[in-house]
Design a protein around this motif. Structure first.
Motif, PDB file in Angstrom:
ATOM      1  N   THR A  38       0.608  -1.136  -0.055  1.00  0.00           N
ATOM      2  CA  THR A  38      -0.050   0.079   0.048  1.00  0.00           C
ATOM      3  C   THR A  38       0.857   1.360  -0.068  1.00  0.00           C
ATOM      4  O   THR A  38       0.592   2.191  -0.928  1.00  0.00           O
ATOM      5  CB  THR A  38      -1.002  -0.020   1.204  1.00  0.00           C
ATOM      6  OG1 THR A  38      -1.510  -1.403   1.393  1.00  0.00           O
ATOM      7  CG2 THR A  38      -2.055   1.018   1.193  1.00  0.00           C
ATOM      8  N   ALA A  39       1.853   1.225   0.678  1.00  0.00           N
ATOM      9  CA  ALA A  39       2.834   2.218   1.048  1.00  0.00           C
ATOM     10  C   ALA A  39       3.550   2.664  -0.295  1.00  0.00           C
ATOM     11  O   ALA A  39       3.606   4.033  -0.580  1.00  0.00           O
ATOM     12  CB  ALA A  39       3.812   2.331   2.059  1.00  0.00           C
ATOM     13  N   TRP A  45       5.427   6.745  -5.689  1.00  0.00           N
ATOM     14  CA  TRP A  45       4.409   6.271  -4.187  1.00  0.00           C
ATOM     15  C   TRP A  45       4.798   7.639  -3.378  1.00  0.00           C
ATOM     16  O   TRP A  45       3.921   8.054  -2.658  1.00  0.00           O
ATOM     17  CB  TRP A  45       5.069   5.421  -3.567  1.00  0.00           C
ATOM     18  CG  TRP A  45       6.478   5.115  -3.290  1.00  0.00           C
ATOM     19  CD1 TRP A  45       7.439   4.640  -3.879  1.00  0.00           C
ATOM     20  CD2 TRP A  45       7.110   5.627  -2.066  1.00  0.00           C
ATOM     21  NE1 TRP A  45       8.670   4.907  -3.236  1.00  0.00           N
ATOM     22  CE2 TRP A  45       8.533   5.526  -1.923  1.00  0.00           C
ATOM     23  CE3 TRP A  45       6.418   6.267  -0.629  1.00  0.00           C
ATOM     24  CZ2 TRP A  45       9.198   5.748  -0.954  1.00  0.00           C
ATOM     25  CZ3 TRP A  45       7.247   6.471   0.369  1.00  0.00           C
ATOM     26  CH2 TRP A  45       8.878   6.344   0.068  1.00  0.00           C
ATOM     27  N   ASN A  46       6.040   8.171  -3.555  1.00  0.00           N
ATOM     28  CA  ASN A  46       6.460   9.295  -2.584  1.00  0.00           C
ATOM     29  C   ASN A  46       5.790  10.829  -3.101  1.00  0.00           C
ATOM     30  O   ASN A  46       6.609  11.303  -3.863  1.00  0.00           O
ATOM     31  CB  ASN A  46       7.903   9.229  -2.369  1.00  0.00           C
ATOM     32  CG  ASN A  46       8.432  10.056  -0.991  1.00  0.00           C
ATOM     33  OD1 ASN A  46       7.536  10.748  -0.442  1.00  0.00           O
ATOM     34  ND2 ASN A  46       9.623   9.891  -0.541  1.00  0.00           N
ATOM     35  N   ALA A  47       5.004  11.273  -2.263  1.00  0.00           N
ATOM     36  CA  ALA A  47       4.499  12.629  -2.723  1.00  0.00           C
ATOM     37  C   ALA A  47       5.500  13.794  -2.427  1.00  0.00           C
ATOM     38  O   ALA A  47       5.442  14.708  -3.075  1.00  0.00           O
ATOM     39  CB  ALA A  47       3.371  12.840  -1.921  1.00  0.00           C
ATOM     40  N   LEU A  52      18.727   3.595  15.520  1.00  0.00           N
ATOM     41  CA  LEU A  52      18.195   2.473  14.442  1.00  0.00           C
ATOM     42  C   LEU A  52      17.178   3.310  13.714  1.00  0.00           C
ATOM     43  O   LEU A  52      16.549   4.080  13.894  1.00  0.00           O
ATOM     44  CB  LEU A  52      17.341   1.411  15.397  1.00  0.00           C
ATOM     45  CG  LEU A  52      18.590   0.264  16.162  1.00  0.00           C
ATOM     46  CD1 LEU A  52      17.497  -0.821  16.591  1.00  0.00           C
ATOM     47  CD2 LEU A  52      19.349  -0.268  15.244  1.00  0.00           C
ATOM     48  N   PHE A  80      16.909   5.991   7.582  1.00  0.00           N
ATOM     49  CA  PHE A  80      17.086   7.325   6.934  1.00  0.00           C
ATOM     50  C   PHE A  80      17.576   8.222   8.287  1.00  0.00           C
ATOM     51  O   PHE A  80      17.211   8.175   9.368  1.00  0.00           O
ATOM     52  CB  PHE A  80      15.949   7.741   6.255  1.00  0.00           C
ATOM     53  CG  PHE A  80      15.760   6.849   5.010  1.00  0.00           C
ATOM     54  CD1 PHE A  80      16.340   7.498   3.778  1.00  0.00           C
ATOM     55  CD2 PHE A  80      15.276   5.624   4.976  1.00  0.00           C
ATOM     56  CE1 PHE A  80      16.233   6.805   2.658  1.00  0.00           C
ATOM     57  CE2 PHE A  80      14.788   5.114   3.863  1.00  0.00           C
ATOM     58  CZ  PHE A  80      15.570   5.617   2.651  1.00  0.00           C
ATOM     59  N   VAL A 140      10.187   3.754   7.430  1.00  0.00           N
ATOM     60  CA  VAL A 140       8.737   4.476   7.920  1.00  0.00           C
ATOM     61  C   VAL A 140       8.092   5.428   6.946  1.00  0.00           C
ATOM     62  O   VAL A 140       8.905   6.125   6.577  1.00  0.00           O
ATOM     63  CB  VAL A 140       9.352   5.094   9.180  1.00  0.00           C
ATOM     64  CG1 VAL A 140       8.137   6.196   9.885  1.00  0.00           C
ATOM     65  CG2 VAL A 140       9.983   4.285  10.373  1.00  0.00           C
ATOM     66  N   VAL A 141       7.144   5.142   6.487  1.00  0.00           N
ATOM     67  CA  VAL A 141       6.272   5.837   5.485  1.00  0.00           C
ATOM     68  C   VAL A 141       4.911   5.950   6.244  1.00  0.00           C
ATOM     69  O   VAL A 141       4.074   5.409   6.848  1.00  0.00           O
ATOM     70  CB  VAL A 141       6.084   4.667   4.404  1.00  0.00           C
ATOM     71  CG1 VAL A 141       5.168   5.866   3.363  1.00  0.00           C
ATOM     72  CG2 VAL A 141       7.163   4.412   3.692  1.00  0.00           C
ATOM     73  N   ASP A 142       4.690   7.409   6.068  1.00  0.00           N
ATOM     74  CA  ASP A 142       3.643   8.011   6.626  1.00  0.00           C
ATOM     75  C   ASP A 142       3.441   7.818   8.200  1.00  0.00           C
ATOM     76  O   ASP A 142       2.461   7.396   8.737  1.00  0.00           O
ATOM     77  CB  ASP A 142       2.379   7.677   6.121  1.00  0.00           C
ATOM     78  CG  ASP A 142       2.168   7.857   4.606  1.00  0.00           C
ATOM     79  OD1 ASP A 142       2.791   9.049   4.297  1.00  0.00           O
ATOM     80  OD2 ASP A 142       1.578   7.228   3.738  1.00  0.00           O
ATOM     81  N   GLY A 143       4.930   7.539   8.872  1.00  0.00           N
ATOM     82  CA  GLY A 143       4.902   7.306  10.270  1.00  0.00           C
ATOM     83  C   GLY A 143       4.635   5.817  10.656  1.00  0.00           C
ATOM     84  O   GLY A 143       4.506   5.493  12.058  1.00  0.00           O
ATOM     85  N   ARG A 144       4.382   5.177   9.571  1.00  0.00           N
ATOM     86  CA  ARG A 144       4.055   3.604   9.895  1.00  0.00           C
ATOM     87  C   ARG A 144       5.401   2.697   9.265  1.00  0.00           C
ATOM     88  O   ARG A 144       5.988   3.292   8.367  1.00  0.00           O
ATOM     89  CB  ARG A 144       2.816   2.969   9.144  1.00  0.00           C
ATOM     90  CG  ARG A 144       1.515   3.542   9.933  1.00  0.00           C
ATOM     91  CD  ARG A 144       0.356   3.098   8.844  1.00  0.00           C
ATOM     92  NE  ARG A 144       0.657   3.535   7.393  1.00  0.00           N
ATOM     93  CZ  ARG A 144      -0.368   3.485   6.565  1.00  0.00           C
ATOM     94  NH1 ARG A 144      -1.630   2.994   6.829  1.00  0.00           N
ATOM     95  NH2 ARG A 144      -0.114   3.978   5.558  1.00  0.00           N
ATOM     96  N   GLY A 174      15.921  10.452  16.323  1.00  0.00           N
ATOM     97  CA  GLY A 174      15.805   9.110  16.537  1.00  0.00           C
ATOM     98  C   GLY A 174      16.157   8.985  18.057  1.00  0.00           C
ATOM     99  O   GLY A 174      16.964   9.705  18.482  1.00  0.00           O
TER     100      GLY A 174
END
Lengths: 69, 547
Positions: free
Chosen positions: B217-218, B240-242, B397, B400, B430-434, B472
C-alpha cells in the motif's frame, strides 16, 4: 530546417533565461537551506541531548516519505 | 548547416542534462533519500550479495566501490548522473535515426524531460536513471541483433542497466521483447549472465525472500492530480512518495495535456514494433496493480515478489514507446499540415519542458551538494587502523537520517558505505509514520538485542557508531562512557569490550556468488574485446608467428 534550428535555439535561450530568473527569484525569496554547521539540530554539546534530534516520525525515526495526497 | 544539424540533437541532450544538474557540479556530495556516495567505498561482502540482507543494491555497490578506487566519489556521482541524463534522450533520438532532425529532437526531449526522470532523480534512484538511459540503446541493439558483434553491443549497452535487480529485469524484458522469438535464446542467455550477480545470491539467500505486504500500500503508484493514477502513469509519473513529486505535476491542466500527448503517441506508435508497445502497456498494467490486494498476496507468498512493490518503476517500459510514439505522431501531424511544420515540431519539443519546468536547476534547489563533516573521515580511519575485531552497528536504529549538516534532507544512512567494516543499519522503513518491516535477519536480531539490553558482541558487533544531529532515539543502554574512543560533534564511536563472537546469521555461500560475479564480468570483458579487436586478429597474428 533553418526555422527549426532558430526556433529551438530561441526556446533554449528563453528557457535558460527563464530558469535563471526563476532561480534568482526563488533564491531571494527562500535562501539556500544547504549546509548548516553553525546552528545544527542537536549535535554533541548542544545541550538538547545527543541521542535525539528534531524528529519526524512518531517515535523519533525519520520518515522515508509520504504516500498521501 | 550540416554540422549544426549533426550536433543539434546531442547539443540539446547535453543542454537538458546541464540545465538539470548544473547546481551539483563541483566538489561535494548530493545526499538525499536513497543516493549515498562517499569519498571512497570499500568492497565489503554485502556489496557482492554476501551479506545478511537481500541483494537489493547488487552489483551496483560493488561497481561503485571499485570505481571509487579510481575516481573520487563525488566526481563519480556527477559523471553517472550527467551520463544518464544525457544518454537517455540521445538514445531515444538515435532510435529514430531515419527520421528528420525535428522528430528526433522531440523524441529526445519527451524521453529526457519526463516525470520518470524527475521523480526518480528527486528520490535519488540513480541506478534506475542509468537503466532508463540504457533502454533506448538496448531496444535498438536487440532489434538489430544478428552477428556476434551485435551481441557484444547488446551486452555493453545492457551492462550499466543491470546494477540493481529492478534495472536488470527492466533491461532483460526489453531486450527479450525487442530481440524477438528467434533470438530469444541469445537475449535470455545474456540476461541470465549479466544479472547473475544479484539473482544467484538472492536464490541462495538462507533467510526468507518474502516481503511484508504492508509495503504494498505504501509503495503503490499514486495519482498526482484529480485525474488519478492512470493519467499520472501515462505521463510517466505516479511515484509513491509525494515528497519527491515536482509541484508542476499536480497542476490541474497537466492531465489534459498528458492525455493529448498520449493520443499523439498512439498515432505514432503504429510505426513502432508492436512487442515494444505491448511491453510498455504491460509496464503500465504492472504499475497500476501496485497497491492492490493482488500484489499484496504476491509479495507475501512469492519469493522475490517484493521487487514489484514500488510499482511505478515499471512505467520505464512505457516511457520509450510513449516518447518515440509522441515524436513520430507529432511528425505525422506536422507532415500533414501544409504550413507551420517547423512550428508544430518545435511546440511538441517544448511541451514536456513547459508542463514541468521545475525539473530545471536541480528541481529548483531540491538537489544540492554538501561535504561530509570531518568526523566521518576520523571514524573511518580509526576503524581502518584498529586491530579490534567486529562489525559496526549504527545508532539510532533506522535507515534514514536528517542531518543538520545536510540541510535536514531525508537521506539514507551513509555509514554502511562510508565505513570500512560491515555496518548493520536497521532496514525498517517508516512511511507516513508507519513502519514497514525490513528483511535483514541480522538487523532484526540487533534491534531485539538492544531492546532487551543484551550484549551486542554475541552478534559479531565490536563497535557502535552514534550519529548526532538527526532524529531518533536509542533503546536500551548499550553505551558505556569508558568504551567511547571517539567523540566528535556529529559522531561518537564506541569500541565494545572483549572480542565479539562470530555472527551466525545466514549468508549465501561464497563460491557460487563469486562465480556468478566472475561470469558476468567475463561476459562484459569479452564483449569489449570483441568490439575493440579487429575480427580474427588473434588468429592472424598467431599464424604469422608460426610463419
Amino acid at each position: 530546417m533553418g526555422k527549426l534550428v532558430g526556433a529551438i535555439a530561441s526556446v533554449l535561450v528563453g528557457l535558460a533565461l527563464a530558469t535563471g530568473v526563476a532561480v534568482a527569484v526563488s533564491s531571494a525569496s527562500a535562501p539556500d537551506k544547504g549546509v548548516n554547521l553553525e546552528d545544527p539540530a542537536a549535535p554533541n554539546g548542544s545541550g538538547s541531548g545527543s541521542l535525539s534530534g528534531g524528529g519526524s516520525g512518531g517515535d523519533g525515526t525519520v520518515n522515508y516519505g509520504s504516500s498521501g495526497p | 548547416m550540416g554540422i549544426t544539424r549533426r550536433f543539434l540533437v546531442p547539443g540539446v541532450c547535453a543542454a537538458m542534462a546541464l540545465v538539470v544538474l548544473a547546481p551539483l557540479f563541483g566538489r561535494g556530495f548530493t545526499l538525499a533519500y536513497d543516493m549515498v556516495f562517499v569519498p571512497r567505498q570499500d568492497l565489503l561482502p554485502a556489496a557482492l550479495g554476501l551479506g545478511t540482507a537481500l541483494p537489493r543494491a547488487v552489483p551496483g555497490d560493488a561497481v561503485v566501490s571499485l570505481l571509487t578506487y579510481l575516481v573520487p566519489g563525488d566526481l563519480l556521482q556527477q559523471v553517472l548522473l550527467a551520463g544518464a541524463l544525457f544518454a537517455g534522450p540521445f538514445g531515444a533520438a538515435r532510435y529514430l535515426r531515419d527520421e528528420t532532425t525535428g522528430v528526433r529532437l522531440v523524441a529526445a526531449v519527451a524521453y529526457g524531460w519526463s516525470g520518470f526522470v524527475a521523480e526518480r532523480l528527486f528520490i535519488r534512484h540513480w541506478p534506475y536513471l542509468l537503466t532508463y538511459a540504457c533502454l533506448p540503446w538496448i531496444a535498438r541493439a536487440a532489434r538489430t541483433l544478428r552477428t556476434p558483434r551485435d551481441a557484444a553491443t547488446l551486452v555493453l549497452v545492457s551492462a550499466p542497466a543491470v546494477l540493481t535487480p529492478t534495472g536488470g529485469i527492466l533491461a532483460a524484458g526489453l531486450a527479450m521483447v525487442c530481440g524477438g522469438t528467434r533470438k530469444l535464446w541469445l537475449t535470455t542467455s545474456i540476461a541470465v549472465l549479466l544479472n547473475a550477480p544479484w539473482w544467484v545470491p538472492a536464490i541462495l539467500h538462507p533467510g526468507s525472500t518474502l516481503s511484508d505486504p504492508a509495503g504494498v500500500t505504501a509503495f503503490g503508484a499514486r495519482g498526482e492530480s484529480w485525474a488519478g493514477p492512470l493519467t499520472s502513469l501515462l505521463g510517466l509519473g505516479g511515484i509513491w512518495n509525494a515528497e519527491v513529486v515536482p509541484a508542476s505535476r499536480t497542476n490541474p491542466i497537466v492531465p489534459v495535456i498528458v492525455i493529448a500527448m498520449t493520443a499523439i503517441a498512439v498515432l505514432g506508435m503504429r510505426k513502432l514494433e508492436k512487442p515494444m508497445v505491448g511491453l510498455g502497456v504491460a509496464g503500465l498494467a504492472l504499475a497500476l496493480v501496485g497497491g492492490t490486494p493482488v500484489l499484496g498476496w504476491v509479495v507475501e507468498h512469492v519469493p522475490g515478489g517484493g521487487l514489484l512493490r514500488d510499482s511505478q518503476k515499471w512505467v520505464a517500459w512505457w516511457a520509450l514507446p510513449f516518447a518515440l510514439g509522441f515524436a513520430l505522431g507529432a511528425g505525422k501531424v506536422a507532415s500533414a499540415s501544409r504550413r507551420g511544420r517547423t512550428a508544430l515540431l518545435a511546440a511538441a519539443a517544448i511541451i514536456p519542458v513547459a508542463i514541468m519546468p521545475d525539473l530545471a536547476w536541480g528541481g529548483w534547489g531540491r538537489l544540492a551538494s554538501v561535504d561530509y563533516p570531518q568526523d566521518w573521515a576520523a571514524v573511518r580511519q580509526i576503524l581502518e587502523t584498529s586491530d579490534h575485531p567486529g562489525d559496526v552497528v549504527a545508532l539510532p536504529l533506522g535507515s534514514f537520517r536528517q542531518f543538520a549538516w545536510n540541510g535536514d534532507r531525508t537521506q539514507y544512512d551513509p555509514a554502511a558505505q562510508y565505513l570500512p567494516r560491515t555496518t548493520v543499519v536497521d532496514d525498517t522503513l517508516v512511511v507516513d509514520g508507519r513502519a514497514v518491516p525490513g528483511e535483514d535477519a541480522r538487523a532484526a536480531a540487533v534491534r531485539k538485542a538492544l531492546a532487551e539490553g543484551r550484549d551486542l558482541a554475541e552478534l559479531g558487533i565490536g563497535w557502535i557508531l552514534v550519529e548526532h544531529g538527526t532524529p531518533g532515539r536509542i533503546s536500551g543502554n548499550p553505551l558505556k562512557p569508558d568504551e567511547r574512543i571517539y567523540h566528535g560533534r556529529w559522531l561518537d564511536l564506541y569500541q565494545l569490550g572483549g572480542p565479539p563472537r562470530p555472527d551466525e546469521t545466514g549468508r549465501p555461500p561464497k563460491a557460487p556468488v563469486i562465480t556468478a560475479d566472475v561470469l558476468a564480468l567475463a561476459t562484459v570483458m569479452l564483449s569489449v574485446l570483441w568490439l575493440v579487436l579487429p575480427a580474427g586478429s588473434l588468429g592472424r597474428s598467431s599464424s604469422r608467428t608460426r610463419e
